[in-house]
Enzyme design. Structure first.
Site, PDB file in Angstrom:
ATOM      1  CG  HIS A   1      18.461  49.223  59.034  1.00  0.00           C
ATOM      2  ND1 HIS A   1      17.993  49.965  57.964  1.00  0.00           N
ATOM      3  CD2 HIS A   1      18.062  49.885  60.152  1.00  0.00           C
ATOM      4  CE1 HIS A   1      17.337  51.011  58.427  1.00  0.00           C
ATOM      5  NE2 HIS A   1      17.370  50.996  59.746  1.00  0.00           N
TER       6      HIS A   1
ATOM      7  CG  ASN B   1      17.295  54.607  59.120  1.00  0.00           C
ATOM      8  OD1 ASN B   1      16.784  53.892  58.257  1.00  0.00           O
ATOM      9  ND2 ASN B   1      17.110  54.420  60.416  1.00  0.00           N
TER      10      ASN B   1
ATOM     11  CB  CYS C   1      14.293  49.963  59.973  1.00  0.00           C
ATOM     12  SG  CYS C   1      14.055  51.734  60.134  1.00  0.00           S
TER      13      CYS C   1
END
Ligand code: COA
Length: 323
Positions: free
Chosen positions: A250, A280, A115
């Site tokens: 993020h 996500n 990520c």
């Protein structure tokens, strides 16, 4: 001074959007209420036939090139962040180079920092541009995490989605108060592998594997690490949190975004949030959210924008840019 300046953005999403209610209807033991309340996620896009990390990355990159008004043939550096490459090798970046029609012979490679991948890719491309290894770069985050999910594990499968985002980064001689990447920091700590990992790989099981996560523990580490790295980058650049025009974080969970903003004393209206629409998307999430806020006109030339992310590894990082 020579700086890497962001001159264009683009993003791409798979055609199919899947709501929380649809997941429950398809047999995941969950509810729209639980997912929305705990995560802020309302839907995610899931790649279908013919859609892959490389196709999404190429679409996002093409739009970024258009918005920068840069022909693909000018690109001499591609850094692509992904944990879900189309193939174990070659790097997805090389496929994108070919699909876009970039001049052969430039640099193209993938980075794997899950990520945080876009922050790792951006910082690496910035360093290569400022040391003369390229002049015009594409920095891409692209993922098809749906293909790593265990659809029997409700604690993880509801959290992730697919997509891609890209920026064009150009080496330019600018004034001290001009645009460009002003500071960035990257970190990793391999001690926490068991909290977030994929239980397969070419050198272990010989299979792709599935994502495994201890969500509440990841949550606690994320808030601490992100607040710390944000403070570092602010100090490096000699600015304070109130000076920021935007934070593009993020997009893992709305509660992590709120907790991090609170810890730093950031106004919530300065935080770009797309987790409700995209879930996500790992390395794609920061450039995807950035492109959304550029295209809807929120982020303007001259503004100070902070990017931040934390992911499996653990890895985490932040970067500050003036647009
Ligand atoms: N639907 C319904 N119930 C669910 C569920 C789902 N999709 N997922 C988990 N639950 C249940 C659990 O089984 C548990 O039930 P129990 O109390 O009967 O055992 C309960 O909800 C609470 O689970 P818990 O994991 O403690 O919830 P939480 O409030 O910590 O939220 C996350 C879970 C995953 C949403 C949260 O921890 C999180 O977002 N963590 C960060 C993860 C992340 O962003 N990772 C990526 C970083 S890059």
């Amino acid at each position: 001074m020579l700086r890497s300046v962001i001159t264009g953005t683009g993003s791409a999403l798979p055609a199919r959007a899947v709501s929380n209610a649809e997941l429950a209807e398809q047999g995941v033991d969950t509810s729209d209420e639980w997912i929305t309340e705990r995560t802020g996620i309302r839907q995610r896009h899931i790649a279908g036939e013919g859609e892959s990390t490389a196709t999404l990355a190429t679409d996002a990159a093409r739009k970024a090139l258009e918005s920068a008004n840069v022909p693909a043939s000018d690109i001499d550096l591609i850094v692509l962040a992904t944990a879900t490459p189309d193939h174990t090798f070659p790097a997805t970046a090389t496929q994108v180079q070919h699909l876009l029609g970039c001049k052969p012979g430039g640099i193209a490679f993938d980075v794997a920092a899950v990520c945080s991948g876009f922050l790792y890719a951006l910082t690496t491309a910035d360093a290569l541009l400022r040391t003369g290894s390229g002049s015009k770069a594409l920095v891409i985050g692209a993922e098809t995490f749906s293909r790593l999910l265990d659809w029997e594990d409700r604690g993880t499968c509801v959290l992730f989605g697919d997509g891609a985002g890209a920026v064009v980064l150009e080496a330019r001689d600018v004034a001290e108060d001009g645009p460009g990447i002003l500071a960035s920091r990257l970190h990793a700590d391999g001690a926490h592998k068991e909290l977030l990992y994929v239980d397969g790989g070419p050198a272990t099981t010989g299979t792709v594997g599935k994502l495994r996560m201890k969500g509440p523990e990841v949550f606690r580490h994320a808030v601490v690490n992100l607040a710390e790295v944000l403070r570092e980058v602010l100090a490096d650049a000699g600015v304070v949190a109130e000076d920021l025009d935007w934070v593009v974080p993020h997009q893992a969970n709305a509660r992590i975004l709120d907790a991090t903003a609170r810890k730093l004393g950031l106004a919530p209206e300065k935080v770009v949030v797309t987790v409700d629409r995209h879930a996500n998307t790992s390395a794609a999430s920061v450039p995807l959210a950035f492109d959304v806020a550029m295209r809807d006109g929120r982020i303007q030339a001259g503004q100070l924008v902070m990017f931040e992310a934390m992911g499996g590894g653990f890895t985490w990082g932040a970067a500050l840019a003036r647009l």
